[in-house]
Write a protein that holds these residues in place. Structure first.
Motif, PDB file in Angstrom:
ATOM      1  N   SER A   1       0.868   5.912  -1.872  1.00  0.00           N
ATOM      2  CA  SER A   1       0.167   6.113  -0.516  1.00  0.00           C
ATOM      3  C   SER A   1      -0.932   7.134  -0.884  1.00  0.00           C
ATOM      4  O   SER A   1      -2.178   6.871   0.157  1.00  0.00           O
ATOM      5  N   ASP A   2      -1.182   7.998  -1.539  1.00  0.00           N
ATOM      6  CA  ASP A   2      -2.303   8.818  -1.851  1.00  0.00           C
ATOM      7  C   ASP A   2      -3.606   7.973  -2.002  1.00  0.00           C
ATOM      8  O   ASP A   2      -4.696   8.295  -1.524  1.00  0.00           O
TER       9      ASP A   2
ATOM     10  N   MET B   1       3.093   4.056   7.218  1.00  0.00           N
ATOM     11  CA  MET B   1       1.809   3.570   7.208  1.00  0.00           C
ATOM     12  C   MET B   1       1.549   1.879   7.678  1.00  0.00           C
ATOM     13  O   MET B   1       0.426   1.464   7.541  1.00  0.00           O
TER      14      MET B   1
ATOM     15  N   ASP C   1      -7.056   2.947   9.135  1.00  0.00           N
ATOM     16  CA  ASP C   1      -5.869   2.273   8.338  1.00  0.00           C
ATOM     17  C   ASP C   1      -6.480   0.987   7.979  1.00  0.00           C
ATOM     18  O   ASP C   1      -6.309   0.017   8.621  1.00  0.00           O
TER      19      ASP C   1
ATOM     20  N   LYS D   1      -4.610   6.350   1.075  1.00  0.00           N
ATOM     21  CA  LYS D   1      -5.066   7.198   2.386  1.00  0.00           C
ATOM     22  C   LYS D   1      -6.471   7.664   1.695  1.00  0.00           C
ATOM     23  O   LYS D   1      -7.317   7.960   2.562  1.00  0.00           O
ATOM     24  N   LYS D   2      -6.785   7.720   0.407  1.00  0.00           N
ATOM     25  CA  LYS D   2      -8.120   7.917  -0.046  1.00  0.00           C
ATOM     26  C   LYS D   2      -8.977   7.066   0.221  1.00  0.00           C
ATOM     27  O   LYS D   2     -10.216   7.034   0.828  1.00  0.00           O
TER      28      LYS D   2
ATOM     29  N   ASN E   1      -8.737   4.861   2.911  1.00  0.00           N
ATOM     30  CA  ASN E   1      -8.712   4.678   4.272  1.00  0.00           C
ATOM     31  C   ASN E   1      -9.625   6.036   4.890  1.00  0.00           C
ATOM     32  O   ASN E   1     -10.462   5.865   5.564  1.00  0.00           O
ATOM     33  N   SER E   2      -9.741   7.150   3.995  1.00  0.00           N
ATOM     34  CA  SER E   2     -10.791   8.019   4.455  1.00  0.00           C
ATOM     35  C   SER E   2     -12.037   7.753   4.464  1.00  0.00           C
ATOM     36  O   SER E   2     -12.929   8.290   5.230  1.00  0.00           O
TER      37      SER E   2
END
Length: 156
Positions: free
Chosen positions: A96-97, A147, A109, A100-101, A103-104
């Motif tokens: 997930s990290d 997510m 998402d 998420k990176k 997605n940033s």
């Protein structure tokens, strides 16, 4: 110009041992070719990976035009997660990290699906990575489910 920036960043990682500022930006605006935007617009599936998160995947998200095309695309977006972390980049990351990176950089998402290895890496393979200070990237099922990312897993 793009390759030089990526090489410079990779050099910094090797020299300093980590990415100090974990948000990458180019000094100049990155302009994709018309063919790149057309390919995104016409795609049914867009696959991210396998490769270094910071030096192979994220550089493709540094163009505003690419990001907008990805956001507007009706294609499914799939991330193929590395099995092992990269020292100085993804130390202690879970699946997930990584997502998420990504997605940033697109500010939403993006991923619909993730492909992951669900087998423990054999000790003889782990030994190859000892010098690189790498570890297996764990699957955090609960977070991925929260997510709304579909998990495709297998012994890879």
């Amino acid at each position: 110009m793009r390759i030089e920036n990526i090489q410079r960043m990779a050099h910094d990682i090797l020299e300093k041992g980590s990415i100090e500022n974990d948000y990458i930006e180019y000094k100049n605006e990155v302009k994709p070719t018309k063919e790149v935007i057309k390919a995104i617009d016409e795609a049914d599936l867009i696959i991210f990976g396998i490769g270094s998160l910071y030096t192979s995947i994220i550089p493709n998200l540094l163009s505003k035009e690419v990001v907008e095309s990805l956001k507007n695309s009706k294609a499914k977006k799939m991330y193929v997660c590395n099995i092992m972390s990269e020292h100085g980049e993804t130390d202690n990351y879970k699946v997930s990290d990584c997502i998420k990176k990504i997605n940033s950089y697109v500010k939403e998402d993006l991923m619909d699906v993730v492909v992951v290895n669900n087998k423990k890496v054999p000790d003889d393979i782990k030994e190859r990575y000892l010098g690189e200070i790498a570890g297996q990237i764990d699957i955090d099922y609960d977070v991925l489910n929260d997510m709304n990312v579909e998990i495709i897993e297998d012994e890879l």
